[in-house]
Scaffold this active site. Sequence first.
Site, PDB file in Angstrom:
ATOM      1  N   HIS A  44       0.839  -1.183   0.000  1.00  8.94           N
ATOM      2  CA  HIS A  44       0.000   0.000   0.000  1.00  8.94           C
ATOM      3  C   HIS A  44       0.881   1.242   0.000  1.00  8.94           C
ATOM      4  CE1 HIS A  44      -3.613  -2.260   1.984  1.00  8.94           C
ATOM      5  NE2 HIS A  44      -3.266  -2.745   0.812  1.00  8.94           N
ATOM      6  N   THR A  45       0.406   2.297  -0.658  1.00 11.01           N
ATOM      7  CA  THR A  45       1.132   3.558  -0.644  1.00 11.01           C
ATOM      8  C   THR A  45       1.052   4.150   0.756  1.00 11.01           C
ATOM      9  OG1 THR A  45       0.554   3.961  -2.955  1.00 11.01           O
ATOM     10  CG2 THR A  45       1.333   5.843  -1.680  1.00 11.01           C
ATOM     11  N   GLN A  46       2.203   4.318   1.399  1.00 11.77           N
ATOM     12  CA  GLN A  46       2.222   4.822   2.764  1.00 11.77           C
ATOM     13  C   GLN A  46       2.188   6.341   2.823  1.00 11.77           C
ATOM     14  OE1 GLN A  46       2.070   2.650   5.428  1.00 11.77           O
ATOM     15  NE2 GLN A  46       1.756   1.191   3.762  1.00 11.77           N
ATOM     16  N   GLN A  47       2.674   6.980   1.778  1.00 11.30           N
ATOM     17  CA  GLN A  47       2.656   8.434   1.721  1.00 11.30           C
ATOM     18  C   GLN A  47       2.779   8.867   0.272  1.00 11.30           C
ATOM     19  OE1 GLN A  47       6.049   9.693   3.969  1.00 11.30           O
ATOM     20  NE2 GLN A  47       7.512   9.113   2.393  1.00 11.30           N
ATOM     21  N   TRP A 151      -4.247   9.135  -2.424  1.00 13.82           N
ATOM     22  CA  TRP A 151      -3.748  10.311  -1.708  1.00 13.82           C
ATOM     23  C   TRP A 151      -3.999  11.581  -2.528  1.00 13.82           C
ATOM     24  CZ3 TRP A 151      -1.406  10.080   3.161  1.00 13.82           C
ATOM     25  CH2 TRP A 151      -1.214   8.787   3.653  1.00 13.82           C
TER      26      TRP A 151
END
Length: 274
Positions: A44-47, A151
């Site tokens: 998963h994209t953490q940031q 995001w």
Amino acid sequence: MQHFPSTSWGKPRNDQLDPYATFPIHQGRGAKPAHDNFAQGVQHTQQPIVTGTSVLGLKFKDGVMLAADNLASYGSLARFKDIRRIHQISDSTMVGASGDMADFQQVKRMLEGLMTDEAILEDGHELTTGQIYEYLSNVMYARRSKFDPYWNALLVAGLDKGEPFLAHVDLLGVTYTSPSIATGFGMHLAQPLLRAALDKRGPDGEKTLTADEAREILENAMRVLFYRDARSLNKFQIATVTAEGVSIGEPQAAPTEWGFAEGLRGYGNSDEHY
């Protein structure tokens, strides 16, 4: 020893490919591997990584305008300077995005697939701006609920049943509509300017605002963002949606004046000034 060479020519032997026999030997129709070794690379994209800053939206009497600069930053590095962050979805709808640009690319693919599916039906129906907004709000909330959000903060602008429509949806699925909306640092630096321009016209000030006046307000706000937001760029686009359709302008630059910096300590050769 390989007893059946004819069945394995052109591919590795099973004991080399899967030494612990995690895959079934006979994978018939519908069979699934017991373990997917490649799943370890799925994360998963953490940031957000490559990001765009503010998007501004403003209603006027004939439609809606969006403004966004063309910079995508890699951290604090002004890396990509020709990124288009406003995308046309239909003849009456456009979307502007701040946040992670890779996630915005995925959102665009999803919207294009949605519009293609609608066109294939050939029933004469096209998704309205309000319906696209509801779709995005559900998508963003669903991804947030899986702890794998897109995001982004998105502005959805268009005409819905002939009326100007401007709405916001972010990575948490938070949604609202307003005559003027800004994302990113624009929420703090540009939104007061947009609201002041509408408030001085009285209640429902956007209904008396012309396209030229709206453009002037947005250009001034983009100039302020360039002065004050370190992740912005003095190269931006303004997009308009009216009854005639969507028009996304080419990149432009607002005139800026840095002469005041001559009197600041530490600027150029003016160390003696305060």
